[in-house]
Each structure stands twice: as structure tokens, then as C-alpha cells.
Scaffold this motif. Structure first.
Motif, PDB file in Angstrom:
ATOM      1  N   THR A 141       0.877  -1.242  -0.196  1.00 52.41           N
ATOM      2  CA  THR A 141       0.126   0.068   0.057  1.00 52.41           C
ATOM      3  C   THR A 141       0.811   1.160  -0.138  1.00 52.41           C
ATOM      4  OG1 THR A 141      -1.688   1.071   1.233  1.00 52.41           O
ATOM      5  CG2 THR A 141      -0.006  -0.002   2.536  1.00 52.41           C
TER       6      THR A 141
ATOM      7  N   GLU B  41       0.576   4.657   1.770  1.00 49.57           N
ATOM      8  CA  GLU B  41       0.074   5.768   2.413  1.00 49.57           C
ATOM      9  C   GLU B  41       1.653   6.317   2.831  1.00 49.57           C
ATOM     10  OE1 GLU B  41      -1.175   2.785   2.968  1.00 49.57           O
ATOM     11  OE2 GLU B  41      -3.489   3.633   2.889  1.00 49.57           O
TER      12      GLU B  41
ATOM     13  N   ARG C 197       0.985  -8.432  -1.412  1.00 50.82           N
ATOM     14  CA  ARG C 197       1.026  -8.827   0.003  1.00 50.82           C
ATOM     15  C   ARG C 197       1.320 -10.418   0.048  1.00 50.82           C
ATOM     16  NH1 ARG C 197      -4.236  -5.076   1.502  1.00 50.82           N
ATOM     17  NH2 ARG C 197      -3.212  -3.074   0.877  1.00 50.82           N
TER      18      ARG C 197
ATOM     19  N   GLU D  94       0.147 -12.845   1.367  1.00 51.02           N
ATOM     20  CA  GLU D  94      -0.951 -13.424   2.045  1.00 51.02           C
ATOM     21  C   GLU D  94      -0.851 -14.776   2.591  1.00 51.02           C
ATOM     22  OE1 GLU D  94      -4.007 -12.291   2.494  1.00 51.02           O
ATOM     23  OE2 GLU D  94      -3.963 -10.386   1.139  1.00 51.02           O
TER      24      GLU D  94
ATOM     25  N   MET E  72      -9.006 -13.337  -6.507  1.00 52.57           N
ATOM     26  CA  MET E  72      -9.696 -12.996  -5.443  1.00 52.57           C
ATOM     27  C   MET E  72      -8.553 -12.414  -4.098  1.00 52.57           C
ATOM     28  SD  MET E  72     -12.908 -12.613  -5.887  1.00 52.57           S
ATOM     29  CE  MET E  72     -14.381 -13.544  -6.724  1.00 52.57           C
TER      30      MET E  72
ATOM     31  N   CYS F  61      -4.877 -12.782  -3.809  1.00 54.16           N
ATOM     32  CA  CYS F  61      -3.755 -13.448  -4.339  1.00 54.16           C
ATOM     33  C   CYS F  61      -2.542 -12.496  -3.691  1.00 54.16           C
ATOM     34  CB  CYS F  61      -3.664 -12.977  -5.950  1.00 54.16           C
ATOM     35  SG  CYS F  61      -4.524 -11.972  -6.473  1.00 54.16           S
TER      36      CYS F  61
ATOM     37  N   GLU G  29     -15.349  -8.121  -0.761  1.00 52.92           N
ATOM     38  CA  GLU G  29     -15.113  -6.584  -0.497  1.00 52.92           C
ATOM     39  C   GLU G  29     -14.193  -6.262  -1.921  1.00 52.92           C
ATOM     40  OE1 GLU G  29     -12.422  -5.847   2.868  1.00 52.92           O
ATOM     41  OE2 GLU G  29     -11.457  -4.549   1.395  1.00 52.92           O
TER      42      GLU G  29
ATOM     43  N   HIS H  72     -12.429  -0.006  -0.134  1.00 53.59           N
ATOM     44  CA  HIS H  72     -12.341   0.042   1.103  1.00 53.59           C
ATOM     45  C   HIS H  72     -11.776   1.507   1.367  1.00 53.59           C
ATOM     46  CE1 HIS H  72     -11.412  -2.027   5.440  1.00 53.59           C
ATOM     47  NE2 HIS H  72     -11.993  -0.811   5.432  1.00 53.59           N
TER      48      HIS H  72
HETATM   49  C1  P5A Z   1      -6.632   2.106   0.776  1.00 50.96           C
HETATM   50  C2  P5A Z   1      -5.768   2.159  -0.376  1.00 50.96           C
HETATM   51  C3  P5A Z   1      -5.694  -0.178   1.481  1.00 50.96           C
HETATM   52  O1  P5A Z   1      -4.658  -0.796   1.306  1.00 50.96           O
HETATM   53  N1  P5A Z   1      -4.637   1.889   1.366  1.00 50.96           N
HETATM   54  C4  P5A Z   1      -4.350   2.239  -0.055  1.00 50.96           C
HETATM   55  C5  P5A Z   1      -5.858   1.222   1.617  1.00 50.96           C
HETATM   56  N2  P5A Z   1      -7.019  -0.958   1.763  1.00 50.96           N
HETATM   57  S1  P5A Z   1      -7.271  -2.394   1.706  1.00 50.96           S
HETATM   58  O2  P5A Z   1      -8.553  -2.621   1.945  1.00 50.96           O
HETATM   59  O3  P5A Z   1      -6.369  -3.141   2.200  1.00 50.96           O
HETATM   60  O4  P5A Z   1      -7.414  -2.634  -0.048  1.00 50.96           O
HETATM   61  C6  P5A Z   1      -8.026  -2.261  -0.876  1.00 50.96           C
HETATM   62  C7  P5A Z   1      -8.634  -2.960  -1.847  1.00 50.96           C
HETATM   63  O5  P5A Z   1      -7.649  -4.021  -2.500  1.00 50.96           O
HETATM   64  C8  P5A Z   1      -8.212  -5.153  -2.687  1.00 50.96           C
HETATM   65  N3  P5A Z   1      -7.517  -6.213  -1.929  1.00 50.96           N
HETATM   66  C9  P5A Z   1      -7.090  -7.368  -2.727  1.00 50.96           C
HETATM   67  N4  P5A Z   1      -7.295  -7.851  -3.927  1.00 50.96           N
HETATM   68  C10 P5A Z   1      -6.720  -9.131  -4.305  1.00 50.96           C
HETATM   69  N5  P5A Z   1      -5.807  -9.678  -3.576  1.00 50.96           N
HETATM   70  C11 P5A Z   1      -5.433  -9.457  -2.271  1.00 50.96           C
HETATM   71  N6  P5A Z   1      -4.827  -9.990  -1.568  1.00 50.96           N
HETATM   72  C12 P5A Z   1      -6.039  -8.149  -1.693  1.00 50.96           C
HETATM   73  N7  P5A Z   1      -6.104  -7.329  -0.787  1.00 50.96           N
HETATM   74  C13 P5A Z   1      -6.971  -6.267  -0.883  1.00 50.96           C
HETATM   75  C14 P5A Z   1      -9.562  -5.368  -2.029  1.00 50.96           C
HETATM   76  O6  P5A Z   1     -10.672  -5.077  -2.832  1.00 50.96           O
HETATM   77  C15 P5A Z   1      -9.550  -4.195  -1.007  1.00 50.96           C
HETATM   78  O7  P5A Z   1     -10.698  -3.412  -0.966  1.00 50.96           O
END
Ligand code: P5A
Length: 437
Positions: free
Chosen positions: A109, A111, A140, A142, A150, A152, A281, A284
Motif C-alpha cells: 500500500t 500511505e 502482500r 498472504e 480474489m 492473491c 469486498e 475500502h
Molecule cells: C486503501 C488504499 C488499503 O490498502 N491503502 C491504500 C488502503 N486498503 S485495503 O482494504 O487493504 O485494500 C484495498 C482493496 O484492495 C483489494 N485487495 C486485494 N485484492 C486481491 N488480493 C488481495 N490479497 C487483496 N487485498 C486487498 C480489495 O478489493 C480491497 O478492498
């Protein structure tokens, strides 16, 4: 594009590792190919859909005055040490060293990075508010990557950041983004529910998740059914109207799992309106005030010349996740039908072809050329196989409209079919009008 030339490695078998429809379909129609756990290549069909989604997200960000930029994927650990998140982020962060032994990381991310960009140049309240965004890959690590795109490790995200002088001003930026999100998901043919949420590792005390209903979703939804019917047309892009929108929405109960435990659902929502279900989700948003600007010394002069930490929020949309989420929302009874706005093609021409009859193929090519001239993005299925197999294949590829060229076509009249409905015989001019509407 001719189907025989398109790099679309369709597989007949149901991939064993894929547990949910979207993952199965994306692998079967060759939209993606796994390269290692949670990491995918995007093949032409999948990439095309993702780019269309990205463009809609971009247009709706631009519409609220957000400015596009691009930050790198690789970041220095220094700024994360400043904010205090370097240690907190834990094993989800992919840490790398460069040849000088400097600690780097693949951004999960941004910030910190955007705060670093901002503090280097903006010094006065006069430059505020600012809304900046980029659309960039994130990583990330994960613990359990699953369900294809969805969840990854490497994924594509739109992340936006707002900068304001006060909490009150920041709330206006938050509302704009909230509005933009609802509009974006509408254009993608999705009903996204805005739900009050906890903030997790991003921080702050105001946050909403945007969730679409799907059996296979990982998020739990507790909501009043009325939340689904919000009519966006009643609101306009000005502070008064958007604040009314937030007020209206906040009156309808919709919360995530963590929040649900802290509130009394039964007392807030009548039994007959209670909706407890699962969802995905797709976005966010967060308001965290000076959580990053304070430790990172991102100061601006206020109206009295006093230094104050800039107030920030961040706003994410999972662009690559949306490809899977949209499939989950639109795949019924073994037929996938892409919403028009993001379909990989506007229409597919399906001629009935056999070894000794190429007449239909010739007709199809003529129609193809005419439609192309009208800027309609056409796929022509020139593969020599029987019609029943062709239809099965196109039920999966999901192009919403078909022109079928066989015994029923006559002169400029062709069999025209929208997926999931009956076909009709239509003149080509009428077909063009339908496709362009
Ligand atoms: C908001 C923008 C953030 O990272 N920082 C910058 C804040 N938010 S979040 O909720 O963690 O992620 C934002 C959206 O990214 C998607 N997402 C993912 N998609 C696929 N694989 C993942 N591992 C994953 N993690 C987050 C989601 O749609 C999430 O709402």
C-alpha cells in the motif's frame, strides 16, 4: 479479432484446484495463468477485461477531480520506519535487499510513499485540498492466497489519497470518494453495499467497505435490505448534497462482521428487513487524519501561519479482484454474461461452417467488416467445429451479444441473440443500433 488467431487457451476440463466459479472460469477460458501461488499472468482475454474495469475506475476518479500519477512498486524501508509500520506490517510484507544491502520492499500500500511525495512540495493550506491516485500493482504475502484473483499475493489496486487542512474539510473529500465509489460500481453493473468497517493495519477511526453480495465471498454482511436500493441520481457532486447522501446512508444499518459484534443488529433493523449474507469486498476507504503525517513530519502552514499536520485519508479499489467479483455476480446456470461496459468484445459472430460450405464464413466476414467500421469491437468465431460446441464455448467466454449466421439468415437479416434470452431475426442496421445503444 478472429477467434482462431486469438491467444485464448480454452481448456475443456474443470481445473481441480479452483473452488469457486470465477476461478474455474478464468482458468478455463484462459483469462489468467497461475505462475506461482497467488501470482498470475494475465492473458489477452483477462487483461482486456481488467483494462476496461481500470478505465471506468479512472474516469470516475477523474470525475471528482482526483489526479492520476504513478508511484513505484518498490519502496525504501526508511519511510516505513518513520511511520512506525515497518515492524507492524509483519510477514505480509515482501522485504528485499538491493545490491548495496539497502532494505527495500514491494509496496503492499502507499500511505508512506505518498506522504513523502507530498511533504517534499506542499507547504501551505492554499494548495489544499488535494486528491491524488494511482493504479499500480501491490504485493502482500498472504498466508492463504486463494480463489484465484480474489485473494492473491500480487494484485492490481487503485489507491487514492486525500490531503486537507482540517477534519471537517477531510470529511468532504471522504464523501466525494464515497460517491465516486458508488458510481464506479454501478457502471460495472454491481450493487455494492457501503458498510461501516473496522480499519485494521491502515488505521484511523472512520472506514467503509464496499461489498457485493456473493455466496462465495469472504466478508460477512449484516445489513438492512433497504441499503440495496439507494438511488444515486438524487445526489450531486457538491458538498451539501454529498453530506446529505452520507447522512441518508448512515441511517440504514449495514456493518461488517467486526462492527456487528459491537452493535445491536436486532434493535436497529426490523426482522423482515434483516439481511445476513456473504460478500466480496471490492473497495475500502479510510480516514486516519494525521496517523502518517504526524510521525512523518508532513506539515503545512494554516491560515494563521501556524504549522499543522496535514489530514489524510486513503481509498482503495481492488481492480484485479473486481474481474473475479464481476464473474461471481454474473455467472448463472453455467452461462457467463459480461456487463456491456466491460465485456471483452461487444458482439461475437458465430457462422455455421463446414468443410464444403464456406458461404456462411464469407457472409460473417462481410458483417465483421461492416461492424468494425462502426467501431464495434467484434469477435468472429471462424473455428471449424459444430454449432453446439461453439455455443457452449461462448456461454463461457460471455460476450453478451451473438450474431448467428446459419440457415435462418437471409440477405441482411440475421439471427441476433442476447445471452440468456431468445434469439430474433433482425436487420443488420437494427443490430448495429442495438450494439451502439
Ligand atoms: C486503501 C488504499 C488499503 O490498502 N491503502 C491504500 C488502503 N486498503 S485495503 O482494504 O487493504 O485494500 C484495498 C482493496 O484492495 C483489494 N485487495 C486485494 N485484492 C486481491 N488480493 C488481495 N490479497 C487483496 N487485498 C486487498 C480489495 O478489493 C480491497 O478492498
Amino acid at each position: 479479432m478472429f477467434l482462431s488467431k486469438l491467444f485464448i487457451p480454452i481448456s475443456k476440463d474443470l481445473p481441480a484446484e479452483a473452488k469457486i466459479k470465477s476461478h474455474q472460469l478464468m482458468l478455463r477460458t484462459g483469462m489468467i495463468k497461475q505462475s506461482s501461488a497467488g501470482i498470475y499472468s494475465w492473458l489477452p482475454l483477462g487483461f482486456k477485461v481488467m483494462k476496461k474495469i481500470e478505465q471506468i475506475v479512472r474516469e470516475e476518479q477523474n470525475a471528482i477531480g482526483a489526479q492520476e500519477m504513478l508511484m513505484p512498486t518498490i519502496q525504501s524501508s526508511e519511510i516505513w520506519k518513520e511511520s512506525g509500520r515497518y515492524d507492524d506490517y509483519g510477514e505480509e510484507m515482501l522485504r528485499i535487499k538491493d545490491r548495496q544491502g539497502r532494505e527495500m520492499l514491494y509496496g503492499p500500500t502507499n500511505e508512506e510513499l505518498i506522504t513523502d511525495v507530498f511533504r517534499a512540495s506542499v507547504k501551505s493550506y492554499k494548495s489544499l485540498p488535494q486528491l491524488l491516485y494511482h493504479i499500480q500493482w501491490k504485493f502482500r504475502d498472504e498466508i492463504r492466497p486463494r480463489f484465484g484473483v480474489m485473494r492473491c499475493k500480487e494484485f492490481y489496486m487503485k489507491d487514492a489519497y486525500s490531503f486537507d487542512l482540517s477534519d471537517e474539510e477531510a470529511n468532504k473529500s471522504y464523501n466525494k470518494m464515497f460517491f465516486s465509489y458508488l458510481k464506479t460500481f454501478n457502471r460495472l453493473g454491481l450493487k455494492a453495499i457501503p458498510m461501516a468497517a473496522d480499519t485494521g493495519p491502515i488505521g484511523g477511526d472512520l472506514s467503509h467497505e464496499f461489498v457485493i453480495i456473493a455466496e462465495t465471498g469472504e466478508s460477512k454482511i449484516y445489513a438492512d435490505k433497504n441499503i440495496i436500493d439507494i438511488d444515486l441520481n438524487q445526489y450531486e457532486l457538491n458538498d451539501g448534497s454529498l453530506s446529505k447522501m452520507r447522512e441518508d446512508i448512515s441511517k440504514i444499518y449495514a456493518v461488517t462482521d467486526e462492527k456487528y459484534k459491537k452493535t445491536d443488529f436486532d434493535n436497529h433493523v426490523k426482522k423482515e428487513n434483516q439481511m445476513i449474507t456473504k460478500g466480496i469486498e471490492v473497495g475500502h476507504i479510510f480516514y486516519f487524519s494525521d496517523k502518517y503525517s504526524k510521525p512523518m513530519n508532513c506539515l503545512i502552514d494554516d491560515k494563521d501561519g501556524k504549522k499543522t499536520s496535514v489530514k489524510m485519508g486513503s481509498y482503495g479499489i481492488g481492480v484485479s479482484r473486481l474481474v473475479g467479483a464481476i464473474i461471481e455476480a454474473n455467472y448463472t446456470k453455467d452461462i457467463m454474461k459480461w456487463p456491456k461496459s466491460i465485456s471483452p468484445f461487444d458482439v461475437v459472430i458465430i457462422p455455421s461452417i463446414s468443410k464444403n460450405n464456406k458461404e456462411n464464413l464469407e457472409k460473417a466476414e462481410k458483417v465483421y467488416k461492416k461492424l468494425k467500421k462502426q467501431n464495434i469491437d467484434v469477435l468472429l468465431d471462424d473455428v471449424d467445429e459444430n454449432m453446439s460446441n461453439k455455443f457452449k464455448k461462448h456461454d463461457l467466454i460471455g460476450v453478451p451479444y451473438q450474431i448467428i449466421i446459419g440457415s435462418k439468415s437471409d440477405g441482411d437479416n440475421f439471427e441476433f441473440k442476447e445471452l440468456n434470452s431468445q434469439s430474433e431475426i433482425l436487420n443488420l442496421d437494427k443490430i448495429q443500433l442495438k450494439l451502439k445503444s
